[in-house]
Design a protein around this motif. Structure first.
Motif, mmCIF file in Angstrom:
data_model
loop_
_atom_site.group_PDB
_atom_site.id
_atom_site.type_symbol
_atom_site.label_atom_id
_atom_site.label_comp_id
_atom_site.label_asym_id
_atom_site.label_seq_id
_atom_site.Cartn_x
_atom_site.Cartn_y
_atom_site.Cartn_z
ATOM 1 N N ALA A 9 3.318 0.662 -8.507
ATOM 2 C CA ALA A 9 2.698 -0.092 -9.610
ATOM 3 C C ALA A 9 2.191 -1.460 -9.172
ATOM 4 N N THR A 10 2.778 -2.033 -8.121
ATOM 5 C CA THR A 10 2.380 -3.378 -7.699
ATOM 6 C C THR A 10 1.191 -3.384 -6.742
ATOM 7 N N GLY A 37 7.813 -0.563 -7.038
ATOM 8 C CA GLY A 37 7.072 -1.400 -6.100
ATOM 9 C C GLY A 37 7.726 -1.288 -4.734
ATOM 10 N N ASN A 40 7.239 -6.545 -3.624
ATOM 11 C CA ASN A 40 6.793 -7.567 -4.577
ATOM 12 C C ASN A 40 7.611 -7.494 -5.870
ATOM 13 N N LEU A 85 13.887 6.031 -5.458
ATOM 14 C CA LEU A 85 12.511 6.407 -5.837
ATOM 15 C C LEU A 85 12.452 7.891 -6.185
ATOM 16 N N ASN A 123 -2.122 8.934 -3.636
ATOM 17 C CA ASN A 123 -1.507 9.008 -2.305
ATOM 18 C C ASN A 123 -2.001 10.249 -1.551
ATOM 19 N N ASP A 149 -8.363 9.750 -5.807
ATOM 20 C CA ASP A 149 -9.352 9.279 -4.847
ATOM 21 C C ASP A 149 -10.722 9.449 -5.498
ATOM 22 N N ALA A 202 -12.767 -3.092 -3.550
ATOM 23 C CA ALA A 202 -11.596 -3.971 -3.387
ATOM 24 C C ALA A 202 -10.375 -3.073 -3.410
ATOM 25 N N ILE A 207 -5.753 0.740 3.384
ATOM 26 C CA ILE A 207 -6.879 1.668 3.170
ATOM 27 C C ILE A 207 -8.211 0.988 3.524
#
Ligand code: NDP
Length: 395
Positions: A9-10, A37, A40, A85, A123, A149, A202, A207
């Motif tokens: 999420a971060t 995250g 962060n 996770l 991912n 993507d 951005a 990546i």
């Protein structure tokens, strides 16, 4: 109310997902199960509070005290580490965003699919390393993988209402990345800052550099093969510097369907969030007259060896994707650390593929998660050695 979780999420994709969810009403529109995250913690705590998540998890185990302090009194549960996770991914949710970067995203995404969730998959590393496992989990548990993507979302949309057997070719567009117009002989000197100057998108740091080296496109070629089940020779890459056409599908009658839009990840994220509906999204509308022209050029194989390596990975299949991705992640780490040059990343990955292929460990027709994780581990070690050998040679 739909129950959702956001892994990563971060990050860049994660934040844009949070943005769309807040615009749609946040906790009034979605029940948030888990947000995660990496390091962060401060931002993760803010997101967890904004979405009123049930649990916030940081991937880095050492971050737990800070996360606990940041969320004390909020009623939001906290946890840390990779096992946490996976446990969070096992909590029932209808829709799960998989936006952790790198191979660390595989287990949470696969676990969510095994719960029958709809997995919005940013991912790409999951499909590259363990495509058959994800597809089998989707089939077995009644969930659904939706590509995030932009290229794969474009292909998915171009294929809506079409039969896959009528597809002749899939044409992935590539911006060419930050260094596409550099003279070939200067690429070896490219710095991290040079590779980060992406012309159109951005995105997260990793990546963005993978875009400059085309390792990102190489991953996407393999992702296309795994997700849509087409043959490697049906997949083409074309450089399209404007990043307006996100990809194309060519059919056997000669028709080509292209998906156009502003380069804004909130389109494919929003598409996956609202699928099968189309909701209004806060993305810029195209002004074709202002754009005036769209251009294309073939990728130069000498500039982008990663594309050739993707072909090799698709030929080998089995665990080659896991080895390729792990070696690429280590090569990128070493480039970021200033230990190898930009142009040496492909060399490191090729060294690892050659070595592991000669040892006979890659072409495994049937494999499980343990095999993927073992190959990931081995390829990281071999890539570290290959990078070190190159560093010594260079120094
Ligand atoms: P970012 O680097 O911006 O964010 C990555 C996220 O993963 C962050 O939340 C980060 O946490 C978290 N994270 C990193 N390492 C770990 C770990 N070991 N365990 C748990 N969490 C971790 O990446 P992007 O958003 O750019 O990319 C995410 C994925 O989406 C990648 O697979 C990428 O290829 C794909 N993608 C991205 C696009 C984009 O526009 N950015 C476009 C298409 C696909 P923290 O920051 O807190 O450390």
């Amino acid at each position: 109310m739909r129950r959702i979780s956001i892994f990563g999420a971060t990050g860049s994709v994660g934040e844009q997902t949070v943005d769309l969810i807040l615009r749609a009403g946040g906790p009034a529109a979605y029940e948030t199960v888990a947000v995660t995250g990496g390091r962060n913690v401060a931002r993760l705590a803010e997101i967890a509070q904004a979405l009123r998540a049930e649990i916030a998890i940081c991937g880095e185990a050492a971050c737990l005290p800070e996360l606990r302090a940041a969320l004390s009194g909020s009623g939001i549960a906290v946890a840390a580490g990779q096992a946490a996770l996976a446990e969070a991914a096992a909590r029932p949710a209808d829709w799960v965003m998989s936006a952790i970067v790198g191979a660390a995203g595989l287990v949470p995404g696969l676990t969510a699919l095994e719960q029958g969730a709809t997995l919005a998959l940013a991912n790409k590393e999951s499909l590259v390393t363990a495509g058959p496992l994800l597809m089998a989990a989707e089939q077995a548990h009644g969930g659904r993988v939706l590509p995030v993507d932009s290229e794969h979302s474009a292909i998915f949309q171009a294929l809506m209402g079409e039969k896959i057997e009528t597809v002749e070719r899939i044409i992935l567009t590539a911006s060419g990345g930050a260094l596409r117009d550099w003279p070939l002989e200067r690429l070896a000197q490219a710095t991290v800052a040079d590779a980060l100057a992406h012309p159109n998108w951005a995105m997260g740091q990793r990546i963005t550099i993978d875009s400059a080296s085309m390792f990102n496109k190489a991953l996407e070629v393999i992702e296309t093969r795994e997700f849509f089940g087409v043959a490697p020779e049906q997949i083409e890459v074309i450089i399209h510097p404007e990043s307006i056409i996100h990809s194309m599908v060519g059919f056997r009658d000669g028709a080509v369907m292209a998906h156009l839009g502003a380069p804004d990840m909130r389109h494919p994220i929003g598409f996956a969030l609202n699928w099968p509906e189309r909701a209004a999204l806060p993305v810029a509308r195209l002004d074709l007259a202002a754009l005036a022209q769209l251009t294309f050029r073939a990728p130069d194989p000498a500039r982008y060896p990663a594309l050739r390596l993707a072909g090799e990975v698709m030929r080998l299949r089995g665990l080659a994707g896991a080895a390729f991705n792990a070696a690429k992640e280590i090569a990128l780490d070493r480039f970021l650390a200033g230990q190898i040059g930009f142009a040496e990343m492909a060399g490191v990955v090729e060294d690892v593929l050659t070595l592991l292929s000669a040892a006979g460990g890659l072409e495994k027709p049937a494999f499980g998660l343990e095999d993927v994780l073992a190959m990931d581990h081995l390829a990281r070690i071999r890539a570290g050695e290959a990078a070190e050998a190159r560093r010594r040679k260079g120094g």
